[in-house]
Design a protein around this motif. Structure first.
Motif, PDB file in Angstrom:
ATOM      1  N   ALA A  16       0.832  -1.211   0.000  1.00  0.00           N
ATOM      2  CA  ALA A  16       0.000   0.000   0.000  1.00  0.00           C
ATOM      3  C   ALA A  16       0.863   1.257   0.000  1.00  0.00           C
ATOM      4  O   ALA A  16       0.591   2.220  -0.742  1.00  0.00           O
ATOM      5  CB  ALA A  16      -0.929  -0.006   1.212  1.00  0.00           C
ATOM      6  N   PHE A  17       1.919   1.268   0.804  1.00  0.00           N
ATOM      7  CA  PHE A  17       2.838   2.406   0.814  1.00  0.00           C
ATOM      8  C   PHE A  17       3.529   2.567  -0.537  1.00  0.00           C
ATOM      9  O   PHE A  17       3.737   3.693  -1.012  1.00  0.00           O
ATOM     10  CB  PHE A  17       3.891   2.222   1.915  1.00  0.00           C
ATOM     11  CG  PHE A  17       3.377   2.476   3.304  1.00  0.00           C
ATOM     12  CD1 PHE A  17       2.277   3.286   3.522  1.00  0.00           C
ATOM     13  CD2 PHE A  17       3.993   1.899   4.400  1.00  0.00           C
ATOM     14  CE1 PHE A  17       1.795   3.528   4.803  1.00  0.00           C
ATOM     15  CE2 PHE A  17       3.534   2.133   5.688  1.00  0.00           C
ATOM     16  CZ  PHE A  17       2.428   2.946   5.888  1.00  0.00           C
ATOM     17  N   ALA A  18       3.905   1.445  -1.156  1.00  0.00           N
ATOM     18  CA  ALA A  18       4.585   1.499  -2.450  1.00  0.00           C
ATOM     19  C   ALA A  18       3.682   2.097  -3.520  1.00  0.00           C
ATOM     20  O   ALA A  18       4.120   2.931  -4.331  1.00  0.00           O
ATOM     21  CB  ALA A  18       5.044   0.098  -2.858  1.00  0.00           C
ATOM     22  N   LEU A  19       2.428   1.666  -3.534  1.00  0.00           N
ATOM     23  CA  LEU A  19       1.484   2.199  -4.522  1.00  0.00           C
ATOM     24  C   LEU A  19       1.232   3.681  -4.289  1.00  0.00           C
ATOM     25  O   LEU A  19       1.138   4.471  -5.249  1.00  0.00           O
ATOM     26  CB  LEU A  19       0.171   1.419  -4.454  1.00  0.00           C
ATOM     27  CG  LEU A  19       0.243  -0.049  -4.905  1.00  0.00           C
ATOM     28  CD1 LEU A  19      -1.110  -0.734  -4.684  1.00  0.00           C
ATOM     29  CD2 LEU A  19       0.663  -0.150  -6.359  1.00  0.00           C
ATOM     30  N   THR A  20       1.131   4.081  -3.031  1.00  0.00           N
ATOM     31  CA  THR A  20       0.932   5.496  -2.712  1.00  0.00           C
ATOM     32  C   THR A  20       2.110   6.330  -3.196  1.00  0.00           C
ATOM     33  O   THR A  20       1.931   7.405  -3.780  1.00  0.00           O
ATOM     34  CB  THR A  20       0.769   5.674  -1.192  1.00  0.00           C
ATOM     35  OG1 THR A  20      -0.362   4.919  -0.740  1.00  0.00           O
ATOM     36  CG2 THR A  20       0.556   7.136  -0.842  1.00  0.00           C
ATOM     37  N   ALA A  21       3.315   5.827  -2.944  1.00  0.00           N
ATOM     38  CA  ALA A  21       4.508   6.551  -3.394  1.00  0.00           C
ATOM     39  C   ALA A  21       4.583   6.619  -4.914  1.00  0.00           C
ATOM     40  O   ALA A  21       4.969   7.647  -5.484  1.00  0.00           O
ATOM     41  CB  ALA A  21       5.754   5.872  -2.831  1.00  0.00           C
ATOM     42  N   LEU A  22       4.203   5.529  -5.581  1.00  0.00           N
ATOM     43  CA  LEU A  22       4.243   5.494  -7.049  1.00  0.00           C
ATOM     44  C   LEU A  22       3.259   6.484  -7.659  1.00  0.00           C
ATOM     45  O   LEU A  22       3.608   7.245  -8.570  1.00  0.00           O
ATOM     46  CB  LEU A  22       3.944   4.077  -7.536  1.00  0.00           C
ATOM     47  CG  LEU A  22       3.971   3.865  -9.051  1.00  0.00           C
ATOM     48  CD1 LEU A  22       5.364   4.149  -9.607  1.00  0.00           C
ATOM     49  CD2 LEU A  22       3.548   2.447  -9.394  1.00  0.00           C
ATOM     50  N   PHE A  23       2.017   6.490  -7.152  1.00  0.00           N
ATOM     51  CA  PHE A  23       1.011   7.398  -7.690  1.00  0.00           C
ATOM     52  C   PHE A  23       1.319   8.855  -7.342  1.00  0.00           C
ATOM     53  O   PHE A  23       0.845   9.772  -8.027  1.00  0.00           O
ATOM     54  CB  PHE A  23      -0.370   7.019  -7.167  1.00  0.00           C
ATOM     55  CG  PHE A  23      -0.854   5.688  -7.684  1.00  0.00           C
ATOM     56  CD1 PHE A  23      -0.555   5.277  -8.974  1.00  0.00           C
ATOM     57  CD2 PHE A  23      -1.599   4.833  -6.879  1.00  0.00           C
ATOM     58  CE1 PHE A  23      -0.992   4.059  -9.456  1.00  0.00           C
ATOM     59  CE2 PHE A  23      -2.043   3.600  -7.354  1.00  0.00           C
ATOM     60  CZ  PHE A  23      -1.743   3.217  -8.645  1.00  0.00           C
ATOM     61  N   SER A  24       2.100   9.055  -6.295  1.00  0.00           N
ATOM     62  CA  SER A  24       2.490  10.416  -5.909  1.00  0.00           C
ATOM     63  C   SER A  24       3.782  10.852  -6.593  1.00  0.00           C
ATOM     64  O   SER A  24       4.298  11.946  -6.309  1.00  0.00           O
ATOM     65  CB  SER A  24       2.672  10.501  -4.386  1.00  0.00           C
ATOM     66  OG  SER A  24       1.486  10.134  -3.706  1.00  0.00           O
ATOM     67  N   LEU A  25       4.330   9.964  -7.448  1.00  0.00           N
ATOM     68  CA  LEU A  25       5.572  10.230  -8.180  1.00  0.00           C
ATOM     69  C   LEU A  25       6.762  10.450  -7.243  1.00  0.00           C
ATOM     70  O   LEU A  25       7.707  11.165  -7.568  1.00  0.00           O
ATOM     71  CB  LEU A  25       5.401  11.444  -9.102  1.00  0.00           C
ATOM     72  CG  LEU A  25       4.275  11.339 -10.139  1.00  0.00           C
ATOM     73  CD1 LEU A  25       4.220  12.590 -10.988  1.00  0.00           C
ATOM     74  CD2 LEU A  25       4.442  10.102 -10.993  1.00  0.00           C
ATOM     75  N   GLN A  26       6.713   9.798  -6.086  1.00  0.00           N
ATOM     76  CA  GLN A  26       7.838   9.841  -5.154  1.00  0.00           C
ATOM     77  C   GLN A  26       8.653   8.556  -5.345  1.00  0.00           C
ATOM     78  O   GLN A  26       8.560   7.612  -4.572  1.00  0.00           O
ATOM     79  CB  GLN A  26       7.328   9.964  -3.713  1.00  0.00           C
ATOM     80  CG  GLN A  26       6.552  11.243  -3.453  1.00  0.00           C
ATOM     81  CD  GLN A  26       5.968  11.290  -2.054  1.00  0.00           C
ATOM     82  OE1 GLN A  26       5.618  10.266  -1.472  1.00  0.00           O
ATOM     83  NE2 GLN A  26       5.867  12.489  -1.511  1.00  0.00           N
ATOM     84  N   PHE A  27       9.461   8.551  -6.377  1.00  0.00           N
ATOM     85  CA  PHE A  27      10.106   7.318  -6.812  1.00  0.00           C
ATOM     86  C   PHE A  27      11.154   6.815  -5.820  1.00  0.00           C
ATOM     87  O   PHE A  27      11.382   5.616  -5.702  1.00  0.00           O
ATOM     88  CB  PHE A  27      10.721   7.523  -8.192  1.00  0.00           C
ATOM     89  CG  PHE A  27       9.708   7.805  -9.266  1.00  0.00           C
ATOM     90  CD1 PHE A  27       8.806   6.832  -9.669  1.00  0.00           C
ATOM     91  CD2 PHE A  27       9.639   9.060  -9.849  1.00  0.00           C
ATOM     92  CE1 PHE A  27       7.863   7.090 -10.639  1.00  0.00           C
ATOM     93  CE2 PHE A  27       8.680   9.326 -10.835  1.00  0.00           C
ATOM     94  CZ  PHE A  27       7.791   8.344 -11.219  1.00  0.00           C
ATOM     95  N   GLN A  28      11.809   7.708  -5.104  1.00  0.00           N
ATOM     96  CA  GLN A  28      12.791   7.260  -4.123  1.00  0.00           C
ATOM     97  C   GLN A  28      12.112   6.520  -2.962  1.00  0.00           C
ATOM     98  O   GLN A  28      12.626   5.506  -2.467  1.00  0.00           O
ATOM     99  CB  GLN A  28      13.600   8.445  -3.601  1.00  0.00           C
ATOM    100  CG  GLN A  28      12.761   9.548  -2.986  1.00  0.00           C
ATOM    101  CD  GLN A  28      13.607  10.746  -2.591  1.00  0.00           C
ATOM    102  OE1 GLN A  28      14.797  10.784  -2.894  1.00  0.00           O
ATOM    103  NE2 GLN A  28      13.003  11.726  -1.928  1.00  0.00           N
ATOM    104  N   TRP A  29      10.931   6.986  -2.581  1.00  0.00           N
ATOM    105  CA  TRP A  29      10.178   6.282  -1.547  1.00  0.00           C
ATOM    106  C   TRP A  29       9.612   4.973  -2.081  1.00  0.00           C
ATOM    107  O   TRP A  29       9.504   3.984  -1.355  1.00  0.00           O
ATOM    108  CB  TRP A  29       9.054   7.161  -1.008  1.00  0.00           C
ATOM    109  CG  TRP A  29       9.549   8.337  -0.241  1.00  0.00           C
ATOM    110  CD1 TRP A  29       9.735   9.610  -0.705  1.00  0.00           C
ATOM    111  CD2 TRP A  29       9.964   8.344   1.130  1.00  0.00           C
ATOM    112  NE1 TRP A  29      10.228  10.413   0.288  1.00  0.00           N
ATOM    113  CE2 TRP A  29      10.369   9.663   1.432  1.00  0.00           C
ATOM    114  CE3 TRP A  29      10.018   7.384   2.128  1.00  0.00           C
ATOM    115  CZ2 TRP A  29      10.833  10.038   2.689  1.00  0.00           C
ATOM    116  CZ3 TRP A  29      10.470   7.747   3.387  1.00  0.00           C
ATOM    117  CH2 TRP A  29      10.883   9.060   3.653  1.00  0.00           C
ATOM    118  N   PHE A  30       9.271   4.963  -3.359  1.00  0.00           N
ATOM    119  CA  PHE A  30       8.792   3.729  -3.978  1.00  0.00           C
ATOM    120  C   PHE A  30       9.884   2.667  -3.980  1.00  0.00           C
ATOM    121  O   PHE A  30       9.613   1.482  -3.731  1.00  0.00           O
ATOM    122  CB  PHE A  30       8.339   4.017  -5.415  1.00  0.00           C
ATOM    123  CG  PHE A  30       7.973   2.779  -6.184  1.00  0.00           C
ATOM    124  CD1 PHE A  30       6.772   2.117  -5.947  1.00  0.00           C
ATOM    125  CD2 PHE A  30       8.835   2.260  -7.140  1.00  0.00           C
ATOM    126  CE1 PHE A  30       6.436   0.954  -6.659  1.00  0.00           C
ATOM    127  CE2 PHE A  30       8.504   1.116  -7.848  1.00  0.00           C
ATOM    128  CZ  PHE A  30       7.306   0.466  -7.603  1.00  0.00           C
TER     129      PHE A  30
END
Length: 204
Positions: free
Chosen positions: A148-162
């Motif tokens: 869930a965190f990974a998908l949130t980071a991906l959709f938010s374009l926060q690739f380093q967090w992804f």
């Protein structure tokens, strides 16, 4: 004689250790039972705490990292270390003690191929039900949270967090896959399921 690698956890000299000494081959050891003697059921509170400690610490650090530092590199290193500690603890300690399961990978000396070995304790009556429940809930829920965190980071374009979440998903997912195979796909588990099915059919 007792196997020195298993004394501390109550495990006796297992046939897998004999295989490593050349007394039987790996395929025979894979089909062998995990233990020869099983200790009485007991509480393993400290082991249970450590089963959830590193998981909770990694998630806490990921969510509240900005309370401690604004440097992403520090956050990345700390979270990855916590996830790695959790992976090692679950794979080598808590799974064996809390639910009588273990898995590992070894390289064949003959052809250099990787061989995955999954073992399950044939008799689970000595496994504490509450601790087993905590083990499986934490094992299943944690990778779901990281996904869930990974998908949130991906959709938010926060690739380093992804990328950070992907590392956590990989390590947690590997342990989940390994213990799933131990529980439902190991030789001893298949024998237990077969015995249960025979018992059900005989009672009909």
């Amino acid at each position: 004689d007792d196997c020195p690698n298993h004394i501390s956890s109550g495990f006796r000299f297992c046939r897998l250790c004999k295989a490593r000494e050349g007394k039987m081959n790996v395929s025979q050891a894979e089909d062998a039972e995990l233990v020869d003697e099983i200790p009485e059921e007991k509480n393993n509170k400290i082991t249970t705490i450590f089963h959830v400690l590193f998981k909770g610490a990694a998630l806490f650090m990921y969510v509240f990292a900005k309370w401690f530092t604004t440097n992403f590199v520090i956050t990345f290193v700390v979270v990855v270390l916590l996830v790695a500690f959790d992976f090692w603890t679950v794979k080598n300690v808590t799974g064996r003690i809390l639910v009588g399961l273990r898995w590992w990978n070894e390289v064949s000396e003959e052809d250099g191929t990787n061989k995955w070995i999954f073992e399950s304790r044939p008799d689970t009556k000595h496994v504490n039900a509450s601790e087993s429940r905590i083990f499986w809930i934490a094992l299943v829920v944690t990778p779901i949270i990281w996904v869930a965190f990974a998908l949130t980071a991906l959709f938010s374009l926060q690739f380093q967090w992804f990328i950070l979440c992907s590392v956590a998903v990989t390590l947690n997912g590997t342990n989940l896959w390994g213990y799933y195979k131990c529980r439902y796909d190991s030789s001893s588990a298949k024998r237990a399921l077969a015995a249960y099915a025979v018992g059900v059919m005989a009672s009909v």
